[in-house]
Design an enzyme around this catalytic site. Structure first.
Site, PDB file in Angstrom:
ATOM      1  N   GLU A  55      12.956  -8.234  -5.548  1.00 51.66           N
ATOM      2  CA  GLU A  55      12.144  -7.104  -5.052  1.00 51.66           C
ATOM      3  C   GLU A  55      10.909  -6.966  -5.941  1.00 51.66           C
ATOM      4  O   GLU A  55      11.021  -6.886  -7.162  1.00 51.66           O
ATOM      5  CB  GLU A  55      12.974  -5.817  -5.054  1.00 51.66           C
ATOM      6  CG  GLU A  55      12.189  -4.542  -4.791  1.00 51.66           C
ATOM      7  CD  GLU A  55      11.380  -4.535  -3.484  1.00 51.66           C
ATOM      8  OE1 GLU A  55      11.986  -4.745  -2.433  1.00 51.66           O
ATOM      9  OE2 GLU A  55      10.150  -4.324  -3.545  1.00 51.66           O
ATOM     10  N   LEU A  59      13.465  -0.702  -5.561  1.00 50.25           N
ATOM     11  CA  LEU A  59      14.643  -0.847  -4.712  1.00 50.25           C
ATOM     12  C   LEU A  59      14.640   0.266  -3.668  1.00 50.25           C
ATOM     13  O   LEU A  59      14.201   1.383  -3.944  1.00 50.25           O
ATOM     14  CB  LEU A  59      15.917  -0.760  -5.554  1.00 50.25           C
ATOM     15  CG  LEU A  59      16.194  -1.965  -6.449  1.00 50.25           C
ATOM     16  CD1 LEU A  59      17.370  -1.684  -7.376  1.00 50.25           C
ATOM     17  CD2 LEU A  59      16.453  -3.221  -5.615  1.00 50.25           C
ATOM     18  N   GLY A 135       8.348 -12.718  -4.607  1.00 48.50           N
ATOM     19  CA  GLY A 135       9.030 -13.962  -4.279  1.00 48.50           C
ATOM     20  C   GLY A 135       8.359 -14.663  -3.110  1.00 48.50           C
ATOM     21  O   GLY A 135       7.772 -14.020  -2.242  1.00 48.50           O
ATOM     22  N   GLY A 200      -3.386   7.859  15.885  1.00 50.83           N
ATOM     23  CA  GLY A 200      -2.109   7.307  16.337  1.00 50.83           C
ATOM     24  C   GLY A 200      -1.068   8.389  16.540  1.00 50.83           C
ATOM     25  O   GLY A 200      -0.799   9.177  15.632  1.00 50.83           O
ATOM     26  N   ASP A 328      13.033  -4.737   9.492  1.00 52.57           N
ATOM     27  CA  ASP A 328      11.760  -4.645  10.217  1.00 52.57           C
ATOM     28  C   ASP A 328      11.140  -6.006  10.524  1.00 52.57           C
ATOM     29  O   ASP A 328      10.515  -6.186  11.568  1.00 52.57           O
ATOM     30  CB  ASP A 328      10.740  -3.837   9.384  1.00 52.57           C
ATOM     31  CG  ASP A 328      11.024  -2.342   9.448  1.00 52.57           C
ATOM     32  OD1 ASP A 328      12.033  -1.940  10.057  1.00 52.57           O
ATOM     33  OD2 ASP A 328      10.221  -1.573   8.868  1.00 52.57           O
ATOM     34  N   HIS A 459      32.613  26.684  19.319  1.00 54.33           N
ATOM     35  CA  HIS A 459      31.646  27.710  19.773  1.00 54.33           C
ATOM     36  C   HIS A 459      31.391  28.695  18.651  1.00 54.33           C
ATOM     37  O   HIS A 459      32.335  29.082  17.968  1.00 54.33           O
ATOM     38  CB  HIS A 459      32.216  28.443  20.982  1.00 54.33           C
ATOM     39  CG  HIS A 459      31.320  29.578  21.428  1.00 54.33           C
ATOM     40  ND1 HIS A 459      30.171  29.366  22.163  1.00 54.33           N
ATOM     41  CD2 HIS A 459      31.403  30.918  21.201  1.00 54.33           C
ATOM     42  CE1 HIS A 459      29.595  30.526  22.389  1.00 54.33           C
ATOM     43  NE2 HIS A 459      30.308  31.494  21.816  1.00 54.33           N
TER      44      HIS A 459
HETATM   45  C1  FAD Z   1       6.303   7.137   6.871  1.00 54.98           C
HETATM   46  C2  FAD Z   1       7.542   6.457   7.375  1.00 54.98           C
HETATM   47  C3  FAD Z   1       8.634   7.221   7.744  1.00 54.98           C
HETATM   48  C4  FAD Z   1       9.787   6.610   8.206  1.00 54.98           C
HETATM   49  N1  FAD Z   1      10.843   7.385   8.568  1.00 54.98           N
HETATM   50  C5  FAD Z   1      11.958   6.809   9.056  1.00 54.98           C
HETATM   51  C6  FAD Z   1      13.090   7.601   9.417  1.00 54.98           C
HETATM   52  O1  FAD Z   1      13.078   8.820   9.300  1.00 54.98           O
HETATM   53  N2  FAD Z   1      14.183   6.969   9.876  1.00 54.98           N
HETATM   54  C7  FAD Z   1      14.231   5.601  10.030  1.00 54.98           C
HETATM   55  O2  FAD Z   1      15.248   5.088  10.468  1.00 54.98           O
HETATM   56  N3  FAD Z   1      13.183   4.827   9.674  1.00 54.98           N
HETATM   57  C8  FAD Z   1      12.059   5.392   9.197  1.00 54.98           C
HETATM   58  N4  FAD Z   1      11.017   4.605   8.798  1.00 54.98           N
HETATM   59  C9  FAD Z   1      11.146   3.135   8.924  1.00 54.98           C
HETATM   60  C10 FAD Z   1      11.972   2.554   7.777  1.00 54.98           C
HETATM   61  O3  FAD Z   1      11.411   2.941   6.551  1.00 54.98           O
HETATM   62  C11 FAD Z   1      12.043   1.054   7.909  1.00 54.98           C
HETATM   63  O4  FAD Z   1      12.544   0.727   9.178  1.00 54.98           O
HETATM   64  C12 FAD Z   1      12.936   0.425   6.850  1.00 54.98           C
HETATM   65  O5  FAD Z   1      12.481   0.715   5.555  1.00 54.98           O
HETATM   66  C13 FAD Z   1      13.005  -1.074   7.050  1.00 54.98           C
HETATM   67  O6  FAD Z   1      13.790  -1.642   6.047  1.00 54.98           O
HETATM   68  P1  FAD Z   1      13.583  -3.172   5.628  1.00 54.98           P
HETATM   69  O7  FAD Z   1      14.614  -3.439   4.591  1.00 54.98           O
HETATM   70  O8  FAD Z   1      13.560  -4.028   6.818  1.00 54.98           O
HETATM   71  O9  FAD Z   1      12.121  -3.258   5.030  1.00 54.98           O
HETATM   72  P2  FAD Z   1      11.363  -2.432   3.892  1.00 54.98           P
HETATM   73  O10 FAD Z   1      11.922  -1.092   3.716  1.00 54.98           O
HETATM   74  O11 FAD Z   1       9.924  -2.581   4.242  1.00 54.98           O
HETATM   75  O12 FAD Z   1      11.695  -3.247   2.582  1.00 54.98           O
HETATM   76  C14 FAD Z   1      11.171  -4.517   2.356  1.00 54.98           C
HETATM   77  C15 FAD Z   1      11.095  -4.720   0.867  1.00 54.98           C
HETATM   78  O13 FAD Z   1      10.733  -6.063   0.624  1.00 54.98           O
HETATM   79  C16 FAD Z   1       9.855  -6.086  -0.485  1.00 54.98           C
HETATM   80  N5  FAD Z   1       9.068  -7.313  -0.395  1.00 54.98           N
HETATM   81  C17 FAD Z   1       8.259  -7.705   0.609  1.00 54.98           C
HETATM   82  N6  FAD Z   1       7.738  -8.893   0.336  1.00 54.98           N
HETATM   83  C18 FAD Z   1       8.217  -9.262  -0.875  1.00 54.98           C
HETATM   84  C19 FAD Z   1       8.032 -10.396  -1.696  1.00 54.98           C
HETATM   85  N7  FAD Z   1       7.264 -11.401  -1.326  1.00 54.98           N
HETATM   86  N8  FAD Z   1       8.693 -10.451  -2.873  1.00 54.98           N
HETATM   87  C20 FAD Z   1       9.498  -9.418  -3.275  1.00 54.98           C
HETATM   88  N9  FAD Z   1       9.692  -8.330  -2.530  1.00 54.98           N
HETATM   89  C21 FAD Z   1       9.070  -8.261  -1.346  1.00 54.98           C
HETATM   90  C22 FAD Z   1       9.000  -4.835  -0.319  1.00 54.98           C
HETATM   91  O14 FAD Z   1       8.432  -4.445  -1.555  1.00 54.98           O
HETATM   92  C23 FAD Z   1      10.027  -3.851   0.202  1.00 54.98           C
HETATM   93  O15 FAD Z   1      10.622  -3.115  -0.846  1.00 54.98           O
HETATM   94  C24 FAD Z   1       9.856   5.184   8.311  1.00 54.98           C
HETATM   95  C25 FAD Z   1       8.758   4.417   7.911  1.00 54.98           C
HETATM   96  C26 FAD Z   1       7.617   5.035   7.450  1.00 54.98           C
HETATM   97  C27 FAD Z   1       6.455   4.186   7.026  1.00 54.98           C
END
Ligand code: FAD
Length: 480
Positions: A55, A59, A135, A200, A328, A459
């Site tokens: 990471e 985290l 990474g 948006g 994501d 209720h």
């Molecule tokens: C403002 C906002 C509000 C949100 N609210 C909600 C909510 O209420 N409920 C909900 O379900 N979802 C919500 N989301 C969406 C949610 O945050 C994401 O769907 C979720 O974090 C996705 O998890 P992930 O593990 O796929 O990716 P991420 O959380 O994006 O984690 C990916 C990680 O990989 C790391 N990384 C990337 N490339 C590299 C690299 N080359 N080397 C090392 N590390 C790297 C990044 O630093 C990051 O920490 C929200 C998003 C935003 C922006």
């Protein structure tokens, strides 16, 4: 030739790196420590794997640091402001002297820190090797990690890619001006602006619009489409639009932003609606037009990527054997709870356990006032796909608990198929994000609307609105 390229070529030729600074050998290497990555790490180590998690930032990823958790922490502050404003209605003369937004932001940061430590402790307890650094995938078996101490190579039998997403920045003139921000910066404002334009009307834009309006900021939302929340049931989105307008948020729909200018008073956003050029002055602009998936660190692998989305099968495996992806980066709904599950499924499959996600029951929640939550089929989709559905509906204004809470807006809508099996549900109303789990469970268990209509709900509770909506599907709602 770059060090990485050399390494990649050498790897392909089968050379061994005895001379490199640090080599780590694990069963499973995971790139990205967000919800998908850290859950995958925990699950893989529960199954006996030796795991390394890479990471570059913090985290918990976007969700914990700049997404789900911080937005909801600040929302609690603005909900408190709303409660004070409405306090007279409840017989209390609440008095608000001022808003110390910096204290709200500090509280949010403390919550992040606590949860952050929690994730770290969970990973350490599972003996996951944590590597802080950027990474890149050199091959399907090696990550190169640029740490503060130098380059580390992580050699792994299987890989899980969970690099997530970042704010999408559109190409608009003036997008790089001071005070034009993304959700990342909006979570760390020292003080609230007098006015803001949000570009948006998706989930992020709408959540910030609701939050900032409650805090007294003059909010204008500019959206290209003719509606808000394009992925939600149109009736639910329209209900929320009406409520948000009543609260004083201005919406410019079917509007296209052309540029942003610096003015003496702050900023001005130019946009067109039906060919007419208009201009909205403001102090800040929040850009919330979508998310860009972080594919770049994976370019060393011949992965199948379509329209920026990493393609996986139902077992979260990419087109490369032994390389899995989750969260994501794999597109679809960008939700933390989906990322958790995909991380778990990726880890299980990487460890030889066949598993997949039940994609008929993925709830999604929008934390506005009132909230919107939905799961499964929507009426719009049923119409588009020619699916015949039975619809039951119940308004919160007829629910005793909602009235006691002073939260009478919204409804529960339940969709069932011809055999009365529940296939979808939308809730606009108080605590919709908590209530949706009942409908998610119903869909998961393929329950009939009659089962929920006959189930005793306590209720007075908001959940009685689900009972009544299911009763309505069966033509026997009581309080309708
Ligand atoms: C403002 C906002 C509000 C949100 N609210 C909600 C909510 O209420 N409920 C909900 O379900 N979802 C919500 N989301 C969406 C949610 O945050 C994401 O769907 C979720 O974090 C996705 O998890 P992930 O593990 O796929 O990716 P991420 O959380 O994006 O984690 C990916 C990680 O990989 C790391 N990384 C990337 N490339 C590299 C690299 N080359 N080397 C090392 N590390 C790297 C990044 O630093 C990051 O920490 C929200 C998003 C935003 C922006």
């Amino acid at each position: 030739m770059s060090n990485h390229l050399q390494l990649q070529r050498d790897y392909k030729k089968g050379r061994v790196y005895m001379d490199l600074k640090k080599e780590i050998f694990v069963d499973i290497g995971i790139l990205g420590g967000g919800p998908a990555g850290y859950v995958a790490a925990i699950r893989a180590s529960q199954l006996g794997a030796k795991v390394a998690l890479i990471e570059e930032k913090e985290l918990g990823g976007v969700c914990l640091n700049v997404g789900c958790i911080p937005t909801k922490a600040l929302l609690k502050s603005t909900d408190t402001i709303s409660a004070i404003r409405r306090s007279k209605e409840f017989g209390i003369n609440g008095y608000m002297e001022n808003i110390s937004w910096d204290i709200a932001v500090n509280r949010k940061n403390r919550i992040i820190k606590t949860l952050n430590m929690g994730v770290r402790q969970l990973l350490e307890a599972k003996k996951v090797t944590l590597l802080k650094g950027r990474g890149t995938a050199l091959s399907d078996k090696i990550f190169s990690v640029q740490t503060a101490e130098g380059v580390v190579h992580v050699h792994c039998d299987k890989m899980i890619l969970t690099t997530g997403a970042s704010p999408l920045i559109p190409t608009i003139n003036g997008i790089n001006l001071n005070n034009v921000i993304t959700s990342n910066e909006a979570l760390n404002l020292d003080e609230l602006p007098e006015s803001i334009v949000i570009i948006g009307a998706g989930v992020i834009g709408i959540e910030f619009a609701n939050m900032l309006c409650s805090a007294g900021v003059k909010v204008t939302v500019i959206e290209l489409m003719d509606r808000i929340l394009a992925s939600e049931d149109s009736e639910a989105a329209l209900e929320l639009l009406k409520i948000m307008k009543r609260k004083g948020i201005t919406f410019k729909l079917s509007a296209s932003v052309t540029d942003i200018q610096k003015t003496d008073a702050g900023l001005a956003v130019s946009y067109t609606v039906g060919g007419k050029a208009l201009n909205q002055p403001c102090k800040k602009v929040l850009v919330a037009v979508g998310r860009k998936l972080n594919i770049k660190p994976l370019q060393g692998l011949p992965l199948e990527v379509k329209k920026g989305v990493l393609i996986v099968n139902e077992n979260m495996q990419t087109n490369i054997k032994g390389v899995y992806a989750a969260g994501d980066i794999t597109g679809g709904k960008l939700l933390a709870h989906l990322a958790f599950m995909e991380g778990k499924v990726a880890a299980e499959n990487a460890m030889g356990i066949k598993s997949k996600i039940n994609d008929t029951a993925i709830p999604s929640c929008i934390y506005t006032n009132p909230e919107i939550a939905s799961v499964g089929m929507t009426e719009d989709r049923a119409r588009r796909e020619g699916v015949v559905v039975k619809v039951g509906k119940f308004y919160f204004r007829n629910n005793g608990r909602a009235l006691t809470l002073g939260e009478r807006e919204g409804f529960v809508k339940v969709l069932a198929d011809q055999n009365n099996i529940i296939i979808g549900g939308q809730i606009v109303g108080p605590h919709a994000s908590e209530l949706i789990s009942e409908l998610t469970l119903a869909i998961t268990l393929k329950a009939k609307a009659s089962v929920l209509a006959d189930m005793i709900h306590p209720h007075p509770t908001l959940s009685e609105a689900i009972w009544e909506a299911c009763g309505d599907v069966m033509g026997r709602a009581i309080h309708k």
